[in-house]
Design a protein around this motif. Sequence first.
Motif, PDB file in Angstrom:
ATOM      1  N   CYS A   1       3.299 -35.415  23.640  1.00 49.51           N
ATOM      2  CA  CYS A   1       4.273 -36.311  24.286  1.00 49.51           C
ATOM      3  C   CYS A   1       4.557 -35.861  25.708  1.00 49.51           C
ATOM      4  O   CYS A   1       4.698 -36.686  26.616  1.00 49.51           O
ATOM      5  CB  CYS A   1       5.566 -36.360  23.485  1.00 49.51           C
ATOM      6  N   ASP A   2       4.631 -34.558  25.916  1.00 45.19           N
ATOM      7  CA  ASP A   2       4.859 -34.022  27.251  1.00 45.19           C
ATOM      8  C   ASP A   2       3.666 -34.297  28.159  1.00 45.19           C
ATOM      9  O   ASP A   2       3.830 -34.612  29.336  1.00 45.19           O
ATOM     10  CB  ASP A   2       5.137 -32.522  27.156  1.00 45.19           C
ATOM     11  N   LEU A   3       2.470 -34.192  27.611  1.00 44.37           N
ATOM     12  CA  LEU A   3       1.260 -34.475  28.385  1.00 44.37           C
ATOM     13  C   LEU A   3       1.164 -35.946  28.769  1.00 44.37           C
ATOM     14  O   LEU A   3       0.618 -36.284  29.823  1.00 44.37           O
ATOM     15  CB  LEU A   3       0.009 -34.109  27.582  1.00 44.37           C
ATOM     16  N   SER A   4       1.673 -36.814  27.921  1.00 45.02           N
ATOM     17  CA  SER A   4       1.596 -38.246  28.188  1.00 45.02           C
ATOM     18  C   SER A   4       2.474 -38.653  29.359  1.00 45.02           C
ATOM     19  O   SER A   4       2.254 -39.685  29.976  1.00 45.02           O
ATOM     20  CB  SER A   4       2.000 -39.039  26.947  1.00 45.02           C
ATOM     21  N   GLY A   5       3.454 -37.858  29.669  1.00 44.48           N
ATOM     22  CA  GLY A   5       4.329 -38.146  30.801  1.00 44.48           C
ATOM     23  C   GLY A   5       5.394 -39.156  30.431  1.00 44.48           C
ATOM     24  O   GLY A   5       5.507 -39.596  29.285  1.00 44.48           O
ATOM     25  N   PRO A   6       6.177 -39.544  31.427  1.00 44.18           N
ATOM     26  CA  PRO A   6       7.221 -40.530  31.155  1.00 44.18           C
ATOM     27  C   PRO A   6       6.607 -41.902  30.860  1.00 44.18           C
ATOM     28  O   PRO A   6       5.582 -42.265  31.423  1.00 44.18           O
ATOM     29  CB  PRO A   6       8.044 -40.559  32.443  1.00 44.18           C
ATOM     30  N   ARG A   7       7.223 -42.619  29.980  1.00 42.61           N
ATOM     31  CA  ARG A   7       6.711 -43.946  29.614  1.00 42.61           C
ATOM     32  C   ARG A   7       7.370 -44.982  30.505  1.00 42.61           C
ATOM     33  O   ARG A   7       8.578 -45.196  30.459  1.00 42.61           O
ATOM     34  CB  ARG A   7       7.011 -44.223  28.152  1.00 42.61           C
ATOM     35  N   GLY A   8       6.550 -45.610  31.336  1.00 37.40           N
ATOM     36  CA  GLY A   8       7.055 -46.603  32.272  1.00 37.40           C
ATOM     37  C   GLY A   8       7.303 -47.943  31.602  1.00 37.40           C
ATOM     38  O   GLY A   8       6.936 -48.177  30.442  1.00 37.40           O
ATOM     39  N   TRP A   9       7.893 -48.837  32.344  1.00 39.26           N
ATOM     40  CA  TRP A   9       8.212 -50.158  31.804  1.00 39.26           C
ATOM     41  C   TRP A   9       6.948 -50.950  31.497  1.00 39.26           C
ATOM     42  O   TRP A   9       6.955 -51.839  30.649  1.00 39.26           O
ATOM     43  CB  TRP A   9       9.099 -50.932  32.772  1.00 39.26           C
ATOM     44  N   ASN A  10       5.857 -50.644  32.184  1.00 37.67           N
ATOM     45  CA  ASN A  10       4.619 -51.384  31.972  1.00 37.67           C
ATOM     46  C   ASN A  10       3.686 -50.701  30.976  1.00 37.67           C
ATOM     47  O   ASN A  10       2.591 -51.189  30.732  1.00 37.67           O
ATOM     48  CB  ASN A  10       3.890 -51.580  33.294  1.00 37.67           C
TER      49      ASN A  10
ATOM     50  N   TRP B   1       0.402 -45.312  26.693  1.00 39.69           N
ATOM     51  CA  TRP B   1       1.086 -44.049  26.958  1.00 39.69           C
ATOM     52  C   TRP B   1       0.460 -42.914  26.158  1.00 39.69           C
ATOM     53  O   TRP B   1       0.184 -41.837  26.682  1.00 39.69           O
ATOM     54  CB  TRP B   1       2.564 -44.215  26.606  1.00 39.69           C
ATOM     55  N   LEU B   2       0.191 -43.177  24.884  1.00 36.86           N
ATOM     56  CA  LEU B   2      -0.398 -42.168  24.018  1.00 36.86           C
ATOM     57  C   LEU B   2      -1.856 -41.886  24.389  1.00 36.86           C
ATOM     58  O   LEU B   2      -2.311 -40.745  24.330  1.00 36.86           O
ATOM     59  CB  LEU B   2      -0.292 -42.619  22.568  1.00 36.86           C
ATOM     60  N   SER B   3      -2.580 -42.913  24.815  1.00 37.52           N
ATOM     61  CA  SER B   3      -3.976 -42.690  25.211  1.00 37.52           C
ATOM     62  C   SER B   3      -4.062 -41.861  26.488  1.00 37.52           C
ATOM     63  O   SER B   3      -5.017 -41.102  26.673  1.00 37.52           O
ATOM     64  CB  SER B   3      -4.709 -44.023  25.381  1.00 37.52           C
TER      65      SER B   3
ATOM     66  N   THR C   1       2.549 -49.626  27.250  1.00 36.43           N
ATOM     67  CA  THR C   1       2.735 -49.814  25.813  1.00 36.43           C
ATOM     68  C   THR C   1       2.692 -48.424  25.191  1.00 36.43           C
ATOM     69  O   THR C   1       2.281 -47.459  25.835  1.00 36.43           O
ATOM     70  CB  THR C   1       1.627 -50.695  25.213  1.00 36.43           C
ATOM     71  N   ARG C   2       3.068 -48.326  23.959  1.00 35.44           N
ATOM     72  CA  ARG C   2       3.025 -47.025  23.301  1.00 35.44           C
ATOM     73  C   ARG C   2       1.582 -46.542  23.209  1.00 35.44           C
ATOM     74  O   ARG C   2       1.294 -45.365  23.364  1.00 35.44           O
ATOM     75  CB  ARG C   2       3.653 -47.092  21.916  1.00 35.44           C
TER      76      ARG C   2
END
Length: 143
Positions: free
Chosen positions: A36-45, A51-53, A47-48
Amino acid sequence: MSINMEQSMTGFPNKRSEFQEKSAVSATVRARDMLCDLSGPRGWNDTRESWLSRGARRAGLSLRRARAIFYQEPIRLDADEYLAIERAHQNAHAAVATLQSLASDADLRPGQADAASGEGADGEGRQADREECPAADAAVRSR
């Protein structure tokens, strides 16, 4: 004798419970947190899945494995996968620390260098790169 036993039990903390509390976080939970930390912040654009990929690419995992780790599916987490996630996590934190040290060392105050050259922070007082073209301005205004 029972009084001494109670005092000795209450006088010293139980070492086994302290060890169990420290190791209560399993490798899959730690891998999930690092992913989750590697994925970074999840922006408004984002999708999960996107973000996970992003985190999966950075860790060198497939999206399916990253999804299984994220949703804490009952999988066998390979040591190679865990080490890849941990290595990517450490490299990311090292890169951020390097950027922070470079940014703190950089001279980000625009006024001092410009004051020495006689120009303002916005570039005023400096010679123009090219001549202005009044004909082009007139053509734009006539529209």
